[in-house]
Design a protein around this motif. Structure first.
Motif, PDB file in Angstrom:
ATOM      1  N   LEU A 234       0.812  -1.212   0.000  1.00  0.00           N
ATOM      2  CA  LEU A 234       0.000   0.000   0.000  1.00  0.00           C
ATOM      3  C   LEU A 234       0.848   1.265   0.000  1.00  0.00           C
ATOM      4  N   VAL A 235       2.147   1.130   0.222  1.00  0.00           N
ATOM      5  CA  VAL A 235       3.038   2.286   0.237  1.00  0.00           C
ATOM      6  C   VAL A 235       4.087   2.143  -0.850  1.00  0.00           C
ATOM      7  N   GLY A 236       4.623   3.278  -1.282  1.00  0.00           N
ATOM      8  CA  GLY A 236       5.650   3.262  -2.306  1.00  0.00           C
ATOM      9  C   GLY A 236       7.016   2.944  -1.734  1.00  0.00           C
ATOM     10  N   THR A 267      -1.933   0.404  11.202  1.00  0.00           N
ATOM     11  CA  THR A 267      -1.088  -0.721  10.837  1.00  0.00           C
ATOM     12  C   THR A 267      -1.907  -2.008  10.843  1.00  0.00           C
ATOM     13  N   VAL A 268      -1.407  -2.994  10.141  1.00  0.00           N
ATOM     14  CA  VAL A 268      -2.116  -4.270  10.009  1.00  0.00           C
ATOM     15  C   VAL A 268      -1.494  -5.305  10.949  1.00  0.00           C
ATOM     16  N   GLY A 269      -2.351  -6.086  11.581  1.00  0.00           N
ATOM     17  CA  GLY A 269      -1.874  -7.147  12.462  1.00  0.00           C
ATOM     18  C   GLY A 269      -1.139  -6.593  13.669  1.00  0.00           C
ATOM     19  N   SER A 297     -16.801   5.052   5.378  1.00  0.00           N
ATOM     20  CA  SER A 297     -16.313   3.719   5.007  1.00  0.00           C
ATOM     21  C   SER A 297     -14.902   3.445   5.501  1.00  0.00           C
ATOM     22  N   GLY A 298     -14.050   4.443   5.473  1.00  0.00           N
ATOM     23  CA  GLY A 298     -12.679   4.189   5.873  1.00  0.00           C
ATOM     24  C   GLY A 298     -11.865   5.458   5.999  1.00  0.00           C
ATOM     25  N   VAL A 299     -10.876   5.416   6.880  1.00  0.00           N
ATOM     26  CA  VAL A 299      -9.935   6.523   7.065  1.00  0.00           C
ATOM     27  C   VAL A 299      -8.545   5.918   7.149  1.00  0.00           C
ATOM     28  N   THR A 300      -7.681   6.245   6.211  1.00  0.00           N
ATOM     29  CA  THR A 300      -6.311   5.726   6.211  1.00  0.00           C
ATOM     30  C   THR A 300      -5.330   6.864   5.997  1.00  0.00           C
ATOM     31  N   ALA A 301      -4.108   6.656   6.447  1.00  0.00           N
ATOM     32  CA  ALA A 301      -3.065   7.675   6.288  1.00  0.00           C
ATOM     33  C   ALA A 301      -1.795   7.037   5.756  1.00  0.00           C
ATOM     34  N   THR A 302      -1.117   7.753   4.881  1.00  0.00           N
ATOM     35  CA  THR A 302       0.206   7.351   4.415  1.00  0.00           C
ATOM     36  C   THR A 302       1.206   8.375   4.929  1.00  0.00           C
ATOM     37  N   LEU A 303       2.177   7.910   5.703  1.00  0.00           N
ATOM     38  CA  LEU A 303       3.170   8.797   6.311  1.00  0.00           C
ATOM     39  C   LEU A 303       4.546   8.519   5.713  1.00  0.00           C
ATOM     40  N   ARG A 304       5.267   9.592   5.449  1.00  0.00           N
ATOM     41  CA  ARG A 304       6.634   9.453   4.949  1.00  0.00           C
ATOM     42  C   ARG A 304       7.608  10.068   5.959  1.00  0.00           C
TER      43      ARG A 304
END
Length: 379
Positions: A234-236, A267-269, A297-304
């Motif tokens: 899900l991340v680059g 995070t997953v798991g 439906s959903g709230v997600t964040a991508t952090l760098r």
């Protein structure tokens, strides 16, 4: 607000434009500086914004690279593309000043050349940069997946010339392959040590080949080594090494380590967050807006992260409502909640939308800027 309206008008020009970080602040129709020589070629430049590069246009058109999107295999992960471009621009800023160099997508490598370089080395393709096919049951992975070129030019008026070039080498962390056509898919893990060894060797070959071009003999050539993520990530990916061959040299004397990480929240798991404080802030933000509007439906964040510090946070909120006042009210809530819980010293982008449409944007472009808001179809 004008800045953001301009940015979204330009999104259709592609990811490569957003990678250089400037066109989103430009009004090409009104702010372009145009010069015409005695022949047929004219140049325009976009306005510079937020420490980014001014982009050089030709005859009113953004110049695209002929090698964009070429890959060695189908190990492609779409989220890698933007990071591959964005990260190389950041590396280039340390070598080519944004005050004196203009950005242009790469024009020196052709599609035919790069396709040969990305293929395996063989009797019929001696220039291949990936290892020869192994004999028997052994498998030699494809290390090099993609090549990115960015050109940095100097000049003015009708006279621009190449002043530096940057090359991004995207290296697989996993190579997916089949032993027989139509058979099951296997995975070959590639360690960071293997990426470094292969990447440095490939970089020297690429620099030496570029030096054979007359116009590239006496300019700096910067190379970044990029680690691609798995196909389902899900991340680059991220750059982990960079180096520059000085003018007239085919050797990269010193490689610099790049410390960069990306993650998706929640995070997953049992995976541990990179920074527990950032994860906690996002969790509070998420809980607050979900309590106010339960039909989300959903709230997600991508952090760098760069050098261990948060450098960018992008949040995506998927809604299940379409009413005018619902979107307006929810956007105001997101703005106030972001100010309350999210970091105030990094760029933040929050996209609000349904499955099919973007409904609103709440964003701050730089660490010290204020949030700006745009509701689509709203006031």
């Amino acid at each position: 607000m004008k800045k953001y309206l301009q940015m979204f008008a330009l999104l259709g020009l592609g990811l490569s434009l957003t990678a250089c970080g400037n066109l989103k602040n430009s009004d090409l129709a009104n702010n372009a500086k145009t010069t015409q020589n005695t022949k047929t070629k004219s140049y325009q430049t976009t306005d510079t914004g937020n420490n980014g590069y001014t982009v050089l246009l030709k005859n009113g058109h953004y110049v695209t690279s002929p090698i964009a999107g070429l890959t060695a295999t189908d190990n492609d992960n779409s989220v890698d593309t933007r990071e591959l471009e964005r990260g190389l621009v950041q590396i280039s800023k340390a070598e080519y000043s944004t005050k004196s160099f203009y950005f242009q997508e790469g024009q020196y490598l052709s599609a035919a050349t790069v396709n040969k370089w990305l293929a395996r080395k063989s009797k019929t393709n001696p220039v291949g940069l990936n290892p020869e096919k192994a004999k028997g049951k052994q498998y030699n992975p494809y290390y090099l997946e993609e090549i990115l070129e960015q050109d940095y030019l100097t000049g003015s008026g009708s006279n621009y010339h190449i002043g530096g070039i940057s090359i991004g080498l995207a290296l697989n962390s996993i190579d997916y392959y089949q032993k027989t056509s139509g058979g099951p898919e296997y995975q070959q893990q590639i360690t960071r040590a293997q990426q470094k060894q292969a990447g440095k060797q490939i970089a020297e070959q690429v620099v030496a080949r570029l030096r054979k071009k007359k116009s590239l003999k006496n300019i700096p050539i910067t190379v970044g080594l990029f680690s691609k993520e798995s196909k389902d990530s899900l991340v680059g990916g991220t750059y982990f090494l960079s180096g520059t061959a000085a003018a007239n040299s085919s050797k990269i004397a010193k490689w610099k380590t790049i410390s960069a990480q990306t993650e998706v929240l929640p995070t997953v798991g049992n995976k541990k967050a990179i920074n527990s404080n950032d994860a906690s802030s996002f969790s509070s933000f998420k809980e607050s807006i979900q309590n106010y509007f339960p039909n989300i439906s959903g709230v997600t964040a991508t952090l760098r992260y760069e050098n261990g510090k948060l450098a960018q946070e992008n949040i995506s909120i998927t809604t299940q409502f379409y009413g005018y006042e619902q979107v307006q009210s929810f956007t105001r809530l997101v703005l106030s909640t972001a100010k309350k819980y999210l970091a105030n010293n990094v760029p933040i982008e929050i996209k609000i939308g349904s499955v099919n449409d973007i409904q609103a944007l709440v964003a701050k472009e730089t660490a010290d800027s204020s949030y700006q808001v745009h509701v689509y179809g709203g006031e």
